[in-house]
Design a protein around this motif. Structure first.
Motif, PDB file in Angstrom:
ATOM      1  N   TYR A 180     -10.928  -1.593  -1.686  1.00  0.00           N
ATOM      2  CA  TYR A 180     -10.314  -1.782  -0.585  1.00  0.00           C
ATOM      3  C   TYR A 180      -8.777  -2.159  -1.586  1.00  0.00           C
ATOM      4  N   ARG A 181      -9.640  -3.192  -2.748  1.00  0.00           N
ATOM      5  CA  ARG A 181      -8.461  -3.086  -4.190  1.00  0.00           C
ATOM      6  C   ARG A 181      -7.821  -2.285  -3.996  1.00  0.00           C
ATOM      7  N   ARG A 182      -8.381  -1.094  -4.391  1.00  0.00           N
ATOM      8  CA  ARG A 182      -7.828  -0.101  -5.185  1.00  0.00           C
ATOM      9  C   ARG A 182      -6.832   0.965  -4.528  1.00  0.00           C
ATOM     10  N   THR A 183      -7.332   0.297  -2.972  1.00  0.00           N
ATOM     11  CA  THR A 183      -6.690   1.693  -2.381  1.00  0.00           C
ATOM     12  C   THR A 183      -5.529   0.992  -2.195  1.00  0.00           C
ATOM     13  N   MET A 184      -5.696  -0.649  -1.733  1.00  0.00           N
ATOM     14  CA  MET A 184      -3.820  -0.937  -1.738  1.00  0.00           C
ATOM     15  C   MET A 184      -3.120  -1.263  -3.074  1.00  0.00           C
ATOM     16  N   LEU A 185      -3.812  -1.145  -4.014  1.00  0.00           N
ATOM     17  CA  LEU A 185      -2.744  -0.834  -5.596  1.00  0.00           C
ATOM     18  C   LEU A 185      -2.430   0.608  -5.567  1.00  0.00           C
ATOM     19  N   ASP A 186      -3.318   1.358  -5.047  1.00  0.00           N
ATOM     20  CA  ASP A 186      -2.631   2.884  -4.952  1.00  0.00           C
ATOM     21  C   ASP A 186      -1.652   2.928  -3.973  1.00  0.00           C
ATOM     22  N   ILE A 187      -1.438   2.318  -2.615  1.00  0.00           N
ATOM     23  CA  ILE A 187      -0.301   2.293  -1.626  1.00  0.00           C
ATOM     24  C   ILE A 187       0.894   1.553  -2.272  1.00  0.00           C
ATOM     25  N   ALA A 188       0.134   0.898  -2.517  1.00  0.00           N
ATOM     26  CA  ALA A 188       1.516  -0.461  -3.277  1.00  0.00           C
ATOM     27  C   ALA A 188       2.158   0.284  -4.420  1.00  0.00           C
ATOM     28  N   ASN A 189       1.509   0.973  -5.512  1.00  0.00           N
ATOM     29  CA  ASN A 189       2.081   1.363  -6.732  1.00  0.00           C
ATOM     30  C   ASN A 189       2.800   3.095  -6.552  1.00  0.00           C
ATOM     31  N   SER A 190       2.359   3.399  -5.263  1.00  0.00           N
ATOM     32  CA  SER A 190       2.765   5.098  -4.691  1.00  0.00           C
ATOM     33  C   SER A 190       2.126   5.609  -5.287  1.00  0.00           C
ATOM     34  N   ARG A 191       0.821   5.429  -5.096  1.00  0.00           N
ATOM     35  CA  ARG A 191      -0.204   6.612  -6.146  1.00  0.00           C
ATOM     36  C   ARG A 191      -0.650   7.525  -4.943  1.00  0.00           C
ATOM     37  N   ALA A 192      -0.367   6.852  -3.410  1.00  0.00           N
ATOM     38  CA  ALA A 192      -1.121   7.392  -2.680  1.00  0.00           C
ATOM     39  C   ALA A 192      -0.095   7.565  -1.705  1.00  0.00           C
ATOM     40  N   ALA A 193       0.422   8.711  -0.951  1.00  0.00           N
ATOM     41  CA  ALA A 193       0.975   9.313  -0.305  1.00  0.00           C
ATOM     42  C   ALA A 193       1.368   9.767   0.744  1.00  0.00           C
ATOM     43  N   LEU A 194       1.511   8.707   1.306  1.00  0.00           N
ATOM     44  CA  LEU A 194       0.784   8.077   2.908  1.00  0.00           C
ATOM     45  C   LEU A 194       1.677   7.054   3.391  1.00  0.00           C
ATOM     46  N   LYS A 195       2.043   7.922   4.812  1.00  0.00           N
ATOM     47  CA  LYS A 195       3.229   6.284   5.689  1.00  0.00           C
ATOM     48  C   LYS A 195       2.548   5.985   6.048  1.00  0.00           C
ATOM     49  N   LEU A 196       2.870   4.998   6.046  1.00  0.00           N
ATOM     50  CA  LEU A 196       2.246   3.262   6.512  1.00  0.00           C
ATOM     51  C   LEU A 196       2.773   2.966   8.107  1.00  0.00           C
ATOM     52  N   PRO A 197       1.708   2.915   8.838  1.00  0.00           N
ATOM     53  CA  PRO A 197       0.883   2.698  10.195  1.00  0.00           C
ATOM     54  C   PRO A 197       2.733   1.604  10.658  1.00  0.00           C
ATOM     55  N   ARG A 198       2.835   1.463  11.782  1.00  0.00           N
ATOM     56  CA  ARG A 198       4.095   0.890  12.522  1.00  0.00           C
ATOM     57  C   ARG A 198       3.390  -0.650  12.076  1.00  0.00           C
ATOM     58  N   GLY A 199       4.548  -1.865  11.490  1.00  0.00           N
ATOM     59  CA  GLY A 199       4.086  -3.317  11.661  1.00  0.00           C
ATOM     60  C   GLY A 199       3.609  -3.138  10.488  1.00  0.00           C
ATOM     61  N   MET A 200       3.694  -1.423   9.457  1.00  0.00           N
ATOM     62  CA  MET A 200       2.349  -2.577   8.071  1.00  0.00           C
ATOM     63  C   MET A 200       3.441  -2.338   6.360  1.00  0.00           C
ATOM     64  N   GLU A 201       2.897  -2.770   6.160  1.00  0.00           N
ATOM     65  CA  GLU A 201       4.249  -2.957   5.214  1.00  0.00           C
ATOM     66  C   GLU A 201       3.214  -2.753   3.965  1.00  0.00           C
ATOM     67  N   ARG A 202       4.038  -2.618   2.487  1.00  0.00           N
ATOM     68  CA  ARG A 202       3.474  -2.563   0.612  1.00  0.00           C
ATOM     69  C   ARG A 202       2.673  -3.390   0.709  1.00  0.00           C
ATOM     70  N   PRO A 203       1.562  -3.344   0.344  1.00  0.00           N
ATOM     71  CA  PRO A 203       0.533  -4.409  -0.174  1.00  0.00           C
ATOM     72  C   PRO A 203       1.417  -4.925  -1.755  1.00  0.00           C
ATOM     73  N   LEU A 204       1.760  -6.024  -1.536  1.00  0.00           N
ATOM     74  CA  LEU A 204       2.217  -6.768  -2.781  1.00  0.00           C
ATOM     75  C   LEU A 204       1.234  -7.303  -3.587  1.00  0.00           C
ATOM     76  N   ILE A 205       1.590  -7.507  -5.166  1.00  0.00           N
ATOM     77  CA  ILE A 205       0.618  -7.306  -6.234  1.00  0.00           C
ATOM     78  C   ILE A 205       1.422  -8.196  -6.958  1.00  0.00           C
ATOM     79  N   GLU A 206       2.512  -8.804  -6.995  1.00  0.00           N
ATOM     80  CA  GLU A 206       2.897  -9.473  -7.760  1.00  0.00           C
ATOM     81  C   GLU A 206       3.655 -10.846  -6.969  1.00  0.00           C
ATOM     82  N   ALA A 207       3.989 -12.184  -8.443  1.00  0.00           N
ATOM     83  CA  ALA A 207       4.205 -13.172  -7.941  1.00  0.00           C
ATOM     84  C   ALA A 207       5.337 -13.775  -8.709  1.00  0.00           C
ATOM     85  N   VAL A 208       5.780 -14.888  -8.093  1.00  0.00           N
ATOM     86  CA  VAL A 208       7.110 -15.596  -8.891  1.00  0.00           C
ATOM     87  C   VAL A 208       7.072 -16.150 -10.521  1.00  0.00           C
TER      88      VAL A 208
END
Length: 402
Positions: A268-296
């Motif tokens: 679950y964690r690694r798949t979200m990282l793949d998407i956040a870092n654009s290692r997975a080239a798939l279009k996100l479904p409507r209503g979904m935004e890229r996972p957040l992996i950083e904080a101020v």
């Protein structure tokens, strides 16, 4: 001239979504909701949105859904986010309402709804799984089924051989006809010519409805049945010469198909990282935004923040999932000391650490009762302010939004 619109191509095929699983290997993330309904990415996205997007893109006008474990959040999400995308409606049948025993397996979810399904007069039933991350062309899958003439078609994809024991694994000839099938084998066969991968079932099937209805009725009389497609129905189709395999293709032109099982905290964690870092080239479904992996003002490595979570200043996280509602205090640290992490948090086999609000509250109460211990572990040396891993971070103002 024939109408080749998406709606015409999927006419008389009824999509049946299996969305009743708990996903016990995700532990506390599914304490209050079923696996298909848990958050994925940021925004309003849920795991189930990937297969729903594929269903809409294929042109299906209606959807049949089987639920069971804690279905409330899922049903709310289906109505609010997806109801208007299925002009002919979404029908939901909960296992506990259909039978006192509920659905005892994937195949029984369909058998117990046979009368309702007959009312649609379908030519085929397309069985979908609501708990995978996927980019798949379902219209192409249906076309494969209709052109190959088998009563059952399985959508399959290549997975690393080392992971294949978690799936049903096929051997198939060049025409797509299955020569062997084993459910979760200890020693899976590699794909011919590709020794590093095995051909695995995605849990997505197309069946001729008349054939499937007869098989389900016969299977229900067999004392040793497990009421399961992988254990019972697919082996019977193979024995009858009625099983075909279709390698999945992407619904996005020019892109590679994508499918991941996210049944463990690590996957679950690694798949979200793949998407956040654009290692997975798939279009996100409507209503979904890229996972957040950083904080101020925080150092994060391999970590994800789910909607509604937040982090104080100068937190130090490695391989962490911050669950909805979890608020990390200033100077908080996790993912660096496995022994200490296991005292308070859920730790996966691969080192993934899940942190929930309840876990933080227990930890806070314990530390407050022992005044000789600091509330926050001494932090490791942090990188310069505003840098992550030696590079400037593109911080977000809020860790996650509800």
């Amino acid at each position: 001239m024939l109408d080749q619109s998406p709606q015409n191509r999927t006419d008389r095929c009824l999509p049946f979504l299996l969305a009743g699983g708990r996903g016990s290997r995700l532990h506390e993330l599914t304490d209050r909701q079923c696996k298909p309904a848990i958050n994925f990415g940021s925004g309003s996205g849920r795991i189930v949105d990937f297969i729903l997007e594929a269903t809409v893109q294929a042109g299906f006008q209606q959807l049949f859904v089987a639920t069971q474990y804690r279905p409330y959040d899922l049903c709310q999400h289906l109505r609010a986010q997806w109801g208007h995308h299925f002009p002919k409606g979404i029908s939901v049948r909960d296992g506990e309402q259909v039978s006192p025993r509920g659905y005892r397996g994937t195949a029984e979810a369909i058998r117990l709804n046979t009368t309702s399904l007959d009312a649609y007069a379908p030519r085929e039933i397309m069985v979908l799984s609501g708990d995978h991350v996927a980019d798949i062309d379902l219209a192409a899958l249906l076309e494969h089924h209709r052109s190959h003439g088998a009563a059952a078609t399985v959508a399959a994809t290549a997975v690393p051989l080392a992971d294949a024991s978690s799936f049903g694994v096929f051997s198939a000839d060049a025409e797509g006809r299955v020569t062997a099938f084993r459910e979760k084998p200890a020693d899976p066969d590699a794909i011919e010519g590709d020794p590093e991968h095995a051909l695995a079932s995605t849990g997505i099937y197309v069946f001729d409805w008349i054939w499937l209805r007869e098989m389900l009725a016969a299977e229900a009389l067999r004392p040793e049945t497990q009421h399961d497609f992988g254990h019972d129905i697919l082996p019977r189709a193979l024995a009858d010469g009625e099983l075909s395999v279709c390698r999945i293709t992407s619904a996005t032109p020019g892109a590679e198909a994508y499918w991941r099982d996210v049944g463990t905290l690590g996957s679950y964690r690694r798949t979200m990282l793949d998407i956040a870092n654009s290692r997975a080239a798939l279009k996100l479904p409507r209503g979904m935004e890229r996972p957040l992996i950083e904080a101020v003002d925080c150092f994060t490595e391999g970590s994800v923040f789910l909607p509604g979570s937040s982090a104080g200043q100068r937190c130090n996280l490695r391989n962490v999932i911050v669950a909805p509602g979890a608020r990390l205090p200033n100077g908080f640290e996790a993912g660096h000391d496995a022994t200490e992490d296991r005292r308070w948090f859920r730790c996966g086999e691969d080192g993934t650490v899940l942190i929930t609000p309840e876990m933080l509250a227990r930890r806070k109460a314990h530390l407050a009762a022992h005044t000789g211990r600091p509330a926050v572990r001494p932090s490791m040396q942090m990188p310069p302010r505003g840098e992550i891993g030696g590079t400037k971070a593109n911080h977000v103002g809020e860790v996650a939004k509800a």
